[in-house]
Design a protein around this motif. Structure first.
Motif, PDB file in Angstrom:
ATOM      1  N   LEU A   1       0.850  -1.183   0.000  1.00  0.00           N
ATOM      2  CA  LEU A   1       0.000   0.000   0.000  1.00  0.00           C
ATOM      3  C   LEU A   1       0.894   1.245   0.000  1.00  0.00           C
ATOM      4  CD1 LEU A   1      -2.715  -1.038   2.591  1.00  0.00           C
ATOM      5  CD2 LEU A   1      -2.906  -1.013   0.105  1.00  0.00           C
ATOM      6  N   TYR A   2       0.415   2.308  -0.609  1.00  0.00           N
ATOM      7  CA  TYR A   2       1.229   3.513  -0.791  1.00  0.00           C
ATOM      8  C   TYR A   2       1.717   4.087   0.531  1.00  0.00           C
ATOM      9  CZ  TYR A   2       2.549   8.017  -2.819  1.00  0.00           C
ATOM     10  OH  TYR A   2       3.232   9.127  -3.214  1.00  0.00           O
ATOM     11  N   THR A   3       0.821   4.183   1.503  1.00  0.00           N
ATOM     12  CA  THR A   3       1.207   4.723   2.803  1.00  0.00           C
ATOM     13  C   THR A   3       2.265   3.846   3.457  1.00  0.00           C
ATOM     14  OG1 THR A   3      -0.987   5.665   3.057  1.00  0.00           O
ATOM     15  CG2 THR A   3       0.321   5.464   5.046  1.00  0.00           C
ATOM     16  N   SER A   4       2.104   2.542   3.366  1.00  0.00           N
ATOM     17  CA  SER A   4       3.091   1.618   3.948  1.00  0.00           C
ATOM     18  C   SER A   4       4.433   1.730   3.251  1.00  0.00           C
ATOM     19  CB  SER A   4       2.588   0.175   3.853  1.00  0.00           C
ATOM     20  OG  SER A   4       1.406   0.007   4.570  1.00  0.00           O
ATOM     21  N   MET A   5       4.395   1.876   1.938  1.00  0.00           N
ATOM     22  CA  MET A   5       5.652   1.999   1.189  1.00  0.00           C
ATOM     23  C   MET A   5       6.394   3.276   1.580  1.00  0.00           C
ATOM     24  SD  MET A   5       4.371   0.779  -2.523  1.00  0.00           S
ATOM     25  CE  MET A   5       5.593  -0.259  -3.267  1.00  0.00           C
ATOM     26  N   LEU A   6       5.669   4.382   1.686  1.00  0.00           N
ATOM     27  CA  LEU A   6       6.328   5.639   2.055  1.00  0.00           C
ATOM     28  C   LEU A   6       6.869   5.588   3.475  1.00  0.00           C
ATOM     29  CD1 LEU A   6       4.007   8.297   0.401  1.00  0.00           C
ATOM     30  CD2 LEU A   6       6.272   7.561  -0.335  1.00  0.00           C
ATOM     31  N   ARG A   7       6.127   4.961   4.378  1.00  0.00           N
ATOM     32  CA  ARG A   7       6.628   4.815   5.750  1.00  0.00           C
ATOM     33  C   ARG A   7       7.866   3.923   5.781  1.00  0.00           C
ATOM     34  NH1 ARG A   7       0.796   4.062   8.730  1.00  0.00           N
ATOM     35  NH2 ARG A   7       0.196   6.251   8.592  1.00  0.00           N
ATOM     36  N   SER A   8       7.887   2.895   4.938  1.00  0.00           N
ATOM     37  CA  SER A   8       9.052   2.015   4.854  1.00  0.00           C
ATOM     38  C   SER A   8      10.274   2.778   4.336  1.00  0.00           C
ATOM     39  CB  SER A   8       8.730   0.842   3.934  1.00  0.00           C
ATOM     40  OG  SER A   8       9.864   0.062   3.700  1.00  0.00           O
ATOM     41  N   VAL A   9      10.065   3.617   3.333  1.00  0.00           N
ATOM     42  CA  VAL A   9      11.165   4.435   2.804  1.00  0.00           C
ATOM     43  C   VAL A   9      11.681   5.380   3.883  1.00  0.00           C
ATOM     44  CG1 VAL A   9      11.719   6.271   1.162  1.00  0.00           C
ATOM     45  CG2 VAL A   9      10.461   4.267   0.401  1.00  0.00           C
ATOM     46  N   GLN A  10      10.757   5.999   4.622  1.00  0.00           N
ATOM     47  CA  GLN A  10      11.154   6.907   5.691  1.00  0.00           C
ATOM     48  C   GLN A  10      11.985   6.170   6.741  1.00  0.00           C
ATOM     49  OE1 GLN A  10       7.855   8.670   7.760  1.00  0.00           O
ATOM     50  NE2 GLN A  10       9.165   9.950   9.035  1.00  0.00           N
ATOM     51  N   THR A  11      11.548   4.995   7.138  1.00  0.00           N
ATOM     52  CA  THR A  11      12.287   4.200   8.125  1.00  0.00           C
ATOM     53  C   THR A  11      13.650   3.785   7.587  1.00  0.00           C
ATOM     54  OG1 THR A  11      10.195   3.370   8.988  1.00  0.00           O
ATOM     55  CG2 THR A  11      12.172   2.127   9.562  1.00  0.00           C
ATOM     56  N   ASP A  12      13.692   3.385   6.314  1.00  0.00           N
ATOM     57  CA  ASP A  12      14.973   2.985   5.721  1.00  0.00           C
ATOM     58  C   ASP A  12      15.962   4.144   5.689  1.00  0.00           C
ATOM     59  OD1 ASP A  12      13.998   0.448   5.373  1.00  0.00           O
ATOM     60  OD2 ASP A  12      13.629   0.661   3.216  1.00  0.00           O
ATOM     61  N   ILE A  13      15.491   5.328   5.374  1.00  0.00           N
ATOM     62  CA  ILE A  13      16.382   6.491   5.351  1.00  0.00           C
ATOM     63  C   ILE A  13      16.901   6.782   6.759  1.00  0.00           C
ATOM     64  CG2 ILE A  13      16.506   8.980   4.974  1.00  0.00           C
ATOM     65  CD1 ILE A  13      14.552   8.579   2.635  1.00  0.00           C
ATOM     66  N   LEU A  14      16.016   6.737   7.746  1.00  0.00           N
ATOM     67  CA  LEU A  14      16.423   7.036   9.123  1.00  0.00           C
ATOM     68  C   LEU A  14      17.393   6.005   9.685  1.00  0.00           C
ATOM     69  CD1 LEU A  14      13.071   8.304  10.678  1.00  0.00           C
ATOM     70  CD2 LEU A  14      15.133   9.635  10.230  1.00  0.00           C
ATOM     71  N   THR A  15      17.264   4.756   9.245  1.00  0.00           N
ATOM     72  CA  THR A  15      18.160   3.711   9.748  1.00  0.00           C
ATOM     73  C   THR A  15      19.389   3.514   8.873  1.00  0.00           C
ATOM     74  OG1 THR A  15      16.868   2.000   8.623  1.00  0.00           O
ATOM     75  CG2 THR A  15      16.330   2.468  10.936  1.00  0.00           C
ATOM     76  N   GLY A  16      19.474   4.230   7.766  1.00  0.00           N
ATOM     77  CA  GLY A  16      20.650   4.148   6.918  1.00  0.00           C
ATOM     78  C   GLY A  16      20.630   2.994   5.929  1.00  0.00           C
ATOM     79  N   LYS A  17      19.488   2.364   5.722  1.00  0.00           N
ATOM     80  CA  LYS A  17      19.376   1.273   4.756  1.00  0.00           C
ATOM     81  C   LYS A  17      19.117   1.844   3.362  1.00  0.00           C
ATOM     82  CE  LYS A  17      17.296  -1.874   8.083  1.00  0.00           C
ATOM     83  NZ  LYS A  17      16.068  -2.594   8.443  1.00  0.00           N
ATOM     84  N   PRO A  18      19.436   1.068   2.321  1.00  0.00           N
ATOM     85  CA  PRO A  18      19.118   1.541   0.967  1.00  0.00           C
ATOM     86  C   PRO A  18      17.603   1.594   0.770  1.00  0.00           C
ATOM     87  CG  PRO A  18      20.283  -0.573   0.909  1.00  0.00           C
ATOM     88  CD  PRO A  18      20.165  -0.172   2.332  1.00  0.00           C
ATOM     89  N   PHE A  19      17.131   2.650   0.116  1.00  0.00           N
ATOM     90  CA  PHE A  19      15.692   2.860  -0.006  1.00  0.00           C
ATOM     91  C   PHE A  19      15.235   3.113  -1.428  1.00  0.00           C
ATOM     92  CE2 PHE A  19      17.600   6.980   0.351  1.00  0.00           C
ATOM     93  CZ  PHE A  19      16.883   7.761  -0.525  1.00  0.00           C
ATOM     94  N   VAL A  20      16.131   3.196  -2.373  1.00  0.00           N
ATOM     95  CA  VAL A  20      15.803   3.654  -3.720  1.00  0.00           C
ATOM     96  C   VAL A  20      14.788   2.727  -4.399  1.00  0.00           C
ATOM     97  CG1 VAL A  20      16.749   4.160  -6.001  1.00  0.00           C
ATOM     98  CG2 VAL A  20      18.001   4.817  -3.958  1.00  0.00           C
ATOM     99  N   GLY A  21      14.950   1.433  -4.270  1.00  0.00           N
ATOM    100  CA  GLY A  21      14.044   0.490  -4.933  1.00  0.00           C
ATOM    101  C   GLY A  21      12.614   0.646  -4.473  1.00  0.00           C
ATOM    102  N   MET A  22      12.388   0.719  -3.182  1.00  0.00           N
ATOM    103  CA  MET A  22      11.028   0.865  -2.645  1.00  0.00           C
ATOM    104  C   MET A  22      10.447   2.220  -3.023  1.00  0.00           C
ATOM    105  SD  MET A  22       8.600  -0.609  -1.023  1.00  0.00           S
ATOM    106  CE  MET A  22       9.255  -1.945  -0.081  1.00  0.00           C
TER     107      MET A  22
END
Length: 141
Positions: free
Chosen positions: A93-114
């Motif tokens: 879901l769009y909201t879940s994907m954006l929250r996942s990207v936000q979490t990945d950025i904050l934790t330093g994980k790669p986020f570009v694909g999501m």
């Protein structure tokens, strides 16, 4: 963008200042809400163009923005036979994907694909669906 300014200026008025991590989290939250709103506007605009009825688009935008549809769809996707037969669809879901990207950025994980998947599925795909309807019909609503 006025919301972003308020998020950063109002604490300063009260002599409260963000640390670097807090400022990054606030900026990412504002960006996530901004992108979520743009995606919901795109979905609602597609509905407006395809049905030639602005009321349906306005109702869709209101439901999407209020998180009512997110909660309903999440409940549907996480329970019953759909979950057992198809698997977990809630992360797509769009909201879940954006929250996942936000979490990945904050934790330093790669986020570009999501991030590319979220923007492609929920912003570019509705635009591509709306273009043929927009070109064939004269809008008079």
């Amino acid at each position: 963008m006025p919301t972003a300014a308020l998020c950063f200026l109002l604490p300063g008025v009260r002599h409260l200042f963000y640390t670097g991590a807090e400022a990054e989290a606030v900026a990412l939250t504002v960006a996530q809400v901004y992108l979520r709103t743009l995606g919901f506007m795109q979905l609602a605009a597609t509905l407006c163009f395809l049905t030639e009825n602005s009321l349906q688009g306005a109702i869709a935008f209101a439901l999407l923005s209020s998180n009512a549809m997110f909660i309903l769809i999440t409940m549907t996707l996480l329970t019953g036979p759909l979950k057992n037969n198809v698997g977990r669809l809630q992360p797509f879901l769009y909201t879940s994907m954006l929250r996942s990207v936000q979490t990945d950025i904050l934790t330093g994980k790669p986020f570009v694909g999501m991030f590319v998947l979220a923007i492609g599925m929920y912003m570019l795909l509705p635009l591509l669906l709306a273009l043929p309807g927009f070109r064939k019909k004269e809008l008079s609503f």
